[in-house]
Motif scaffolding. Structure first.
Motif, PDB file in Angstrom:
ATOM      1  N   GLN A 239      32.503  63.972   2.523  1.00 45.22           N
ATOM      2  CA  GLN A 239      33.209  64.589   3.650  1.00 45.22           C
ATOM      3  C   GLN A 239      33.693  65.976   3.551  1.00 45.22           C
ATOM      4  OE1 GLN A 239      36.572  62.613   5.702  1.00 45.22           O
ATOM      5  NE2 GLN A 239      35.087  61.126   6.706  1.00 45.22           N
TER       6      GLN A 239
ATOM      7  N   ASN B  82      31.599  60.347  12.185  1.00 41.94           N
ATOM      8  CA  ASN B  82      30.861  61.250  11.319  1.00 41.94           C
ATOM      9  C   ASN B  82      29.520  61.637  11.832  1.00 41.94           C
ATOM     10  OD1 ASN B  82      32.451  61.020   8.592  1.00 41.94           O
ATOM     11  ND2 ASN B  82      32.073  58.904   8.993  1.00 41.94           N
TER      12      ASN B  82
ATOM     13  N   TYR C 292      26.239  62.925   9.685  1.00 38.68           N
ATOM     14  CA  TYR C 292      25.878  63.292   8.402  1.00 38.68           C
ATOM     15  C   TYR C 292      24.658  64.181   8.649  1.00 38.68           C
ATOM     16  CZ  TYR C 292      27.883  58.659   7.596  1.00 38.68           C
ATOM     17  OH  TYR C 292      28.963  57.523   7.412  1.00 38.68           O
TER      18      TYR C 292
ATOM     19  N   SER D  89      27.594  56.567  13.660  1.00 39.54           N
ATOM     20  CA  SER D  89      27.468  57.947  13.629  1.00 39.54           C
ATOM     21  C   SER D  89      26.251  58.434  13.749  1.00 39.54           C
ATOM     22  CB  SER D  89      27.653  58.021  12.190  1.00 39.54           C
ATOM     23  OG  SER D  89      28.985  57.387  11.523  1.00 39.54           O
TER      24      SER D  89
ATOM     25  N   ARG E 109      37.158  53.853   3.687  1.00 44.01           N
ATOM     26  CA  ARG E 109      35.876  54.470   3.129  1.00 44.01           C
ATOM     27  C   ARG E 109      35.261  54.031   1.942  1.00 44.01           C
ATOM     28  NH1 ARG E 109      33.558  59.035   4.752  1.00 44.01           N
ATOM     29  NH2 ARG E 109      32.877  60.459   2.792  1.00 44.01           N
TER      30      ARG E 109
ATOM     31  N   PRO F  45      33.473  65.215   9.184  1.00 37.99           N
ATOM     32  CA  PRO F  45      34.353  64.418  10.011  1.00 37.99           C
ATOM     33  C   PRO F  45      34.255  65.187  11.490  1.00 37.99           C
ATOM     34  CG  PRO F  45      35.426  65.599   8.378  1.00 37.99           C
ATOM     35  CD  PRO F  45      34.022  65.902   8.189  1.00 37.99           C
TER      36      PRO F  45
ATOM     37  N   SER G 283      28.837  64.364   4.839  1.00 38.84           N
ATOM     38  CA  SER G 283      29.392  63.953   6.140  1.00 38.84           C
ATOM     39  C   SER G 283      30.551  65.150   6.793  1.00 38.84           C
ATOM     40  CB  SER G 283      30.288  62.930   5.688  1.00 38.84           C
ATOM     41  OG  SER G 283      30.988  62.436   6.645  1.00 38.84           O
TER      42      SER G 283
END
Ligand code: HEM
Length: 511
Positions: free
Chosen positions: A37, A81, A83, A392, A30, A76, A74
């Motif tokens: 997150q 993800n 966002y 994402s 990450r 998960p 974010s």
């Protein structure tokens, strides 16, 4: 929760999860510049956020972004993800990268899926959409044609004139029918749909057939089901699929009989752009999906504007004063009948009415401005930078953005009718009612003028009296997560009565 609602929510979440499965990439360590997150409001690992979406629908994005005082968070979900941002500060950065943070990718995906396009036509939708592609992009060409057609140099003024005439005729019918209560949403839905589609499709408008009108709404109200993969739509939403097929058949006949040659520049521009990669049958399918863009946002926007105008006597009185300033008293007929003529060419002078329309869109927006992230990218604002990952999705939480008190001030949760009056300061990039940048809604000018015309013709002539005695907030039906504007949750029944003292007046309009 009604079963239909929970079903729709389930399907909405399923589509999002599916997109993440399809596009997620192998996990990398990450990056510390990634948005934080955040855990789900329902503390259940892996599925907490999905449950949040099932329960609160798009409002979940608002909830979670308000809970964390951050520009972007974010969520998960199943190894990917989503966002979510409510910060106008990041919007500039989003808008500068339309091919990488792609709305067009979702448009291509949903046009192909919702329309049931052939594989060849679906491939054509994606052609040139990705950032690395140097191919021609029919989808973007089509949007360019749309923008030109709907500009004042194109067909905009003629389209507004057609829509105004259709709504005027609708009001004539309403005047004759007045006496029994009217379901305000159903009435507005029909009038705005006919006004819009006559303006777009011309004399051969397929939606003039009541069966096709009804079929369209069966499809439009269940798009979350129709977007599901494989045979699931036919199993879970057979009536929506049948509705789509009825609209597609009508559109096929429309093109076969040359209806598009007598239509707006918009219809011809789309036809010209699409025929390079699609046959008539696929154009008819694509046009059915286009109906979602041209009809399903304008209808609730018109409903809520009428609701906000009539439910507040002070707002109603100011709108009436504005419209009356360009309403002339005509010569009485030989029988002594009075005539009043609303000069629609001066409608743009109704600054307060246009401010109310914008505030309605701010206050009621529930859309998500989804962007597919097609490359790793950096989003920057004042003294901040975030790294967001390819594969994402980015959600521009319109409700969260429009109700952000740090941006709009302490009255962000209140409907302030003159907030958008010229001269008042509107925070930069904070109003997303019509999106922005390269993806700015090309129908903005038409839709706003159409709603203003409807309200102007309505306020001069009628009073709307709620059957329950007062204007009670009906709530918003958020079951269809694909919609920017949502319809009312409960019916609003009104008595439509000619204004006192003006019962005998014959109403006309000029352009
Ligand atoms: C009050 C009515 C309407 C509202 C609130 C509305 C709102 C929006 C919003 C929020 C977007 C997404 C922009 C983004 O995410 O940046 C959009 C896109 C779009 N709208 Fe509208 N819309 C309305 C009416 C119309 C009409 C009448 C048309 C007919 C031409 C239209 C055609 C489109 C198209 C083609 C796009 C895609 C633009 C692109 O991808 O570049 N809309 N609209």
């Amino acid at each position: 929760m009604a079963p239909a609602l929970s079903h729709a929510s389930f399907c909405g979440a399923a589509v999002i999860i599916l997109c993440l499965f399809l596009h997620r990439r192998l996990k990398k360590p990450r990056d510390p510049r990634q948005p934080k997150q955040v855990p789900a409001t329902i503390p259940i690992p892996f599925i907490g956020h999905v449950l949040g979406l099932l329960i609160y629908r798009n409002h979940y994005y608002t909830k979670i972004s308000q809970q964390w005082n951050l520009r972007i968070v974010s969520l998960p979900m199943f190894g990917g993800n989503v966002y979510v941002t409510k910060s106008p500060e990041l919007i500039y950065s989003v808008q500068r990268q339309p091919k990488v943070l792609s709305f067009w990718y979702f448009e291509a995906h949903f046009t192909a899926k919702l329309g049931g396009l052939s594989q060849t036509a679906a491939n054509g939708c994606f052609q040139g959409v990705t950032p690395e592609s140097t191919d021609e992009c029919p989808l973007i060409d089509c949007l360019k044609g749309t923008k030109a057609a709907m500009s004042p140099q194109g067909d905009l003024n003629r389209m507004i004139e057609v829509a105004t005439r259709v709504m005027y005729e609708g009001l004539q019918n309403l005047a004759q029918e007045s006496g029994s209560p009217t379901d305000l949403e159903t009435w507005i839905q029909h009038e705005v749909m006919m006004a819009t589609t006559d303006a777009v499709y011309g004399a051969g408008n397929p939606y003039r057939d009541p069966k096709i009108e009804a079929a369209f709404w069966k499809f439009a109200n269940a798009t979350m089901f129709v977007a599901l993969p494989g045979i699931l739509p036919s199993i879970l939403a057979p009536r929506a699929v049948a509705g789509r097929e009825a609209v597609v058949r009508a559109m096929n006949q429309y093109y076969a009989s040359g209806g598009h040659h007598h239509a707006s520049q918009l219809t011809m521009a789309r036809y010209t752009a699409l025929k390079g990669t699609m046959n008539i049958s696929d154009i008819a399918r694509s046009e059915c999906v286009h109906g979602l863009a041209i009809i399903t946002n304008s209808v609730p926007a018109a409903f809520w504007t009428v609701w906000h105008v009539f439910s507040d006597r002070a707002v109603l009185s100011r709108v009436r004063d504005e419209v009356e300033s360009f309403t002339a008293v005509g010569e009485p007929s030989t029988e002594g009948v009075q005539t009043r003529i609303v000069d629609m060419s001066r409608l743009k002078e109704a600054h307060f009415l246009f401010a109310v329309i914008q505030e309605t869109l701010r206050f009621r927006a529930r859309g998500t401005g989804p962007r597919m992230i097609l490359e790793d990218v950096t989003l920057s604002g004042d003294e901040c930078e975030y790294h967001i990952e390819k594969g994402s999705a980015l959600i521009l939480a319109h409700e969260g953005m429009h109700h952000n008190k740090a941006v709009w001030g302490p009255n962000a949760d209140t409907f302030v009718a003159d907030r958008f009056l010229p001269g008042n300061k509107i925070p930069a990039n904070a109003f997303r009612g019509f999106g922005g940048g390269a993806n700015m809604c090309p129908g903005k000018g038409f839709a706003t003028a159409e709603i203003a015309a409807l309200v102007a013709l309505l306020v001069t002539r009628f009073d709307l009296r709620p059957v329950e005695g007062k204007w009670a907030e009906p709530g918003q039906d958020e079951s269809n997560m694909a919609r920017e504007n949502t319809p009312p949750l409960r019916k609003v029944m009104v008595d439509v009565v000619p204004r006192v003292g003006l019962e005998e007046v014959v109403w006309k309009f000029s352009t």
